[in-house]
Design a protein around this motif. Structure first.
Motif, PDB file in Angstrom:
ATOM      1  N   LEU A 159       6.253  -7.395   8.745  1.00 17.29           N
ATOM      2  CA  LEU A 159       4.814  -7.546   8.593  1.00 17.29           C
ATOM      3  C   LEU A 159       4.273  -8.520   9.638  1.00 17.29           C
ATOM      4  O   LEU A 159       3.271  -8.238  10.301  1.00 17.29           O
ATOM      5  CB  LEU A 159       4.455  -8.031   7.184  1.00 17.29           C
ATOM      6  CG  LEU A 159       2.986  -8.340   6.921  1.00 17.29           C
ATOM      7  CD1 LEU A 159       2.133  -7.081   7.082  1.00 17.29           C
ATOM      8  CD2 LEU A 159       2.808  -8.940   5.542  1.00 17.29           C
ATOM      9  N   ALA A 160       4.946  -9.663   9.812  1.00 18.58           N
ATOM     10  CA  ALA A 160       4.512 -10.652  10.794  1.00 18.58           C
ATOM     11  C   ALA A 160       4.602 -10.091  12.207  1.00 18.58           C
ATOM     12  O   ALA A 160       3.710 -10.315  13.025  1.00 18.58           O
ATOM     13  CB  ALA A 160       5.351 -11.923  10.667  1.00 18.58           C
ATOM     14  N   GLU A 161       5.656  -9.348  12.507  1.00 22.50           N
ATOM     15  CA  GLU A 161       5.791  -8.731  13.831  1.00 22.50           C
ATOM     16  C   GLU A 161       4.660  -7.734  14.079  1.00 22.50           C
ATOM     17  O   GLU A 161       4.081  -7.694  15.166  1.00 22.50           O
ATOM     18  CB  GLU A 161       7.141  -8.032  13.960  1.00 22.50           C
ATOM     19  CG  GLU A 161       8.314  -8.980  14.048  1.00 22.50           C
ATOM     20  CD  GLU A 161       9.654  -8.266  14.059  1.00 22.50           C
ATOM     21  OE1 GLU A 161       9.668  -7.016  14.003  1.00 22.50           O
ATOM     22  OE2 GLU A 161      10.674  -8.956  14.124  1.00 22.50           O
ATOM     23  N   GLN A 162       4.346  -6.929  13.074  1.00 24.51           N
ATOM     24  CA  GLN A 162       3.276  -5.936  13.195  1.00 24.51           C
ATOM     25  C   GLN A 162       1.922  -6.624  13.393  1.00 24.51           C
ATOM     26  O   GLN A 162       1.122  -6.201  14.227  1.00 24.51           O
ATOM     27  CB  GLN A 162       3.253  -5.050  11.949  1.00 24.51           C
ATOM     28  CG  GLN A 162       2.240  -3.938  12.009  1.00 24.51           C
ATOM     29  CD  GLN A 162       2.279  -3.054  10.765  1.00 24.51           C
ATOM     30  OE1 GLN A 162       2.987  -3.336   9.798  1.00 24.51           O
ATOM     31  NE2 GLN A 162       1.508  -1.992  10.786  1.00 24.51           N
ATOM     32  N   LEU A 163       1.673  -7.687  12.647  1.00 24.62           N
ATOM     33  CA  LEU A 163       0.410  -8.410  12.770  1.00 24.62           C
ATOM     34  C   LEU A 163       0.302  -9.115  14.110  1.00 24.62           C
ATOM     35  O   LEU A 163      -0.770  -9.132  14.724  1.00 24.62           O
ATOM     36  CB  LEU A 163       0.254  -9.404  11.620  1.00 24.62           C
ATOM     37  CG  LEU A 163       0.009  -8.776  10.251  1.00 24.62           C
ATOM     38  CD1 LEU A 163       0.104  -9.824   9.156  1.00 24.62           C
ATOM     39  CD2 LEU A 163      -1.325  -8.060  10.209  1.00 24.62           C
ATOM     40  N   ASN A 164       1.400  -9.697  14.598  1.00 23.01           N
ATOM     41  CA  ASN A 164       1.381 -10.352  15.906  1.00 23.01           C
ATOM     42  C   ASN A 164       1.057  -9.353  17.012  1.00 23.01           C
ATOM     43  O   ASN A 164       0.272  -9.640  17.914  1.00 23.01           O
ATOM     44  CB  ASN A 164       2.715 -11.041  16.192  1.00 23.01           C
ATOM     45  CG  ASN A 164       2.875 -12.321  15.405  1.00 23.01           C
ATOM     46  OD1 ASN A 164       1.897 -12.992  15.078  1.00 23.01           O
ATOM     47  ND2 ASN A 164       4.104 -12.673  15.095  1.00 23.01           N
ATOM     48  N   LEU A 171      -2.445  -6.507   1.921  1.00 23.98           N
ATOM     49  CA  LEU A 171      -2.163  -6.226   3.319  1.00 23.98           C
ATOM     50  C   LEU A 171      -0.959  -5.310   3.552  1.00 23.98           C
ATOM     51  O   LEU A 171      -1.074  -4.318   4.282  1.00 23.98           O
ATOM     52  CB  LEU A 171      -2.008  -7.532   4.107  1.00 23.98           C
ATOM     53  CG  LEU A 171      -1.920  -7.405   5.613  1.00 23.98           C
ATOM     54  CD1 LEU A 171      -3.156  -6.720   6.171  1.00 23.98           C
ATOM     55  CD2 LEU A 171      -1.766  -8.773   6.237  1.00 23.98           C
ATOM     56  N   PRO A 172       0.199  -5.558   2.949  1.00 27.10           N
ATOM     57  CA  PRO A 172       1.331  -4.645   3.189  1.00 27.10           C
ATOM     58  C   PRO A 172       1.043  -3.206   2.767  1.00 27.10           C
ATOM     59  O   PRO A 172       1.384  -2.259   3.484  1.00 27.10           O
ATOM     60  CB  PRO A 172       2.464  -5.246   2.349  1.00 27.10           C
ATOM     61  CG  PRO A 172       2.109  -6.679   2.190  1.00 27.10           C
ATOM     62  CD  PRO A 172       0.608  -6.708   2.130  1.00 27.10           C
ATOM     63  N   ALA A 173       0.370  -3.024   1.627  1.00 26.12           N
ATOM     64  CA  ALA A 173       0.057  -1.671   1.154  1.00 26.12           C
ATOM     65  C   ALA A 173      -0.961  -0.993   2.068  1.00 26.12           C
ATOM     66  O   ALA A 173      -0.844   0.202   2.352  1.00 26.12           O
ATOM     67  CB  ALA A 173      -0.468  -1.720  -0.274  1.00 26.12           C
ATOM     68  N   LEU A 174      -1.946  -1.743   2.551  1.00 25.31           N
ATOM     69  CA  LEU A 174      -2.950  -1.175   3.449  1.00 25.31           C
ATOM     70  C   LEU A 174      -2.322  -0.727   4.766  1.00 25.31           C
ATOM     71  O   LEU A 174      -2.618   0.353   5.271  1.00 25.31           O
ATOM     72  CB  LEU A 174      -4.063  -2.187   3.711  1.00 25.31           C
ATOM     73  CG  LEU A 174      -5.010  -2.443   2.549  1.00 25.31           C
ATOM     74  CD1 LEU A 174      -5.820  -3.703   2.799  1.00 25.31           C
ATOM     75  CD2 LEU A 174      -5.920  -1.260   2.330  1.00 25.31           C
ATOM     76  N   LEU A 175      -1.451  -1.550   5.318  1.00 24.00           N
ATOM     77  CA  LEU A 175      -0.810  -1.198   6.583  1.00 24.00           C
ATOM     78  C   LEU A 175       0.166  -0.049   6.412  1.00 24.00           C
ATOM     79  O   LEU A 175       0.372   0.742   7.335  1.00 24.00           O
ATOM     80  CB  LEU A 175      -0.118  -2.417   7.187  1.00 24.00           C
ATOM     81  CG  LEU A 175      -1.058  -3.539   7.623  1.00 24.00           C
ATOM     82  CD1 LEU A 175      -0.270  -4.717   8.166  1.00 24.00           C
ATOM     83  CD2 LEU A 175      -2.077  -3.051   8.639  1.00 24.00           C
ATOM     84  N   ALA A 176       0.763   0.081   5.231  1.00 24.37           N
ATOM     85  CA  ALA A 176       1.683   1.192   4.962  1.00 24.37           C
ATOM     86  C   ALA A 176       0.949   2.529   4.937  1.00 24.37           C
ATOM     87  O   ALA A 176       1.553   3.575   5.181  1.00 24.37           O
ATOM     88  CB  ALA A 176       2.404   0.967   3.641  1.00 24.37           C
TER      89      ALA A 176
END
Length: 117
Positions: free
Chosen positions: A13-18, A76-81
């Motif tokens: 998640l942190a890698e994706q957000l970065n 956030l994790p569910a939205l990005l999924a």
């Protein structure tokens, strides 16, 4: 014992957000009129999703979800999924996620606070 054994790896998640924050515009995409879809707080994020077109409906194929900081972090994790078409998140709302590269805003003021000196 080295420090490598004491640090946890950065989450996906942190890698994706970065990666997203590097390409996200720095100017705020939301106004004071934009409010959270779950509560009445100021919206801090916007997610755009593709929806199937209803032949009897308006023909709208995209919808947006506006969320406050609390609901952004909660979902956030569910939205990005769900693979949004696009999204914008206020960087300061991601400070609590370990590994996300966001600098804290400096709130310290100079002077005595009364005269501006």
């Amino acid at each position: 014992m080295t420090t490598d054994t004491l640090t946890k790896p950065i989450s996906k998640l942190a890698e994706q957000l970065n990666a997203h924050l590097e390409t996200q515009t720095t100017e705020r995409a939301l106004t004071l009129i934009d409010r959270c879809d779950r509560c009445s707080q100021l919206a801090q994020s916007s997610f755009v999703f593709t929806i199937p077109a209803d032949p009897h409906g308006t023909g709208k194929t995209e919808t947006d979800v506006l969320l406050c900081g609390h609901h952004t972090r909660q979902h956030l994790p569910a939205l990005l999924a769900k693979s949004p078409v696009s999204y914008w998140v206020e960087p300061q709302e991601l400070l609590s996620i370990r590994g996300v590269k966001v600098e804290a805003k400096m709130t310290a003021r100079t002077g005595d606070g009364l005269t501006g000196a």
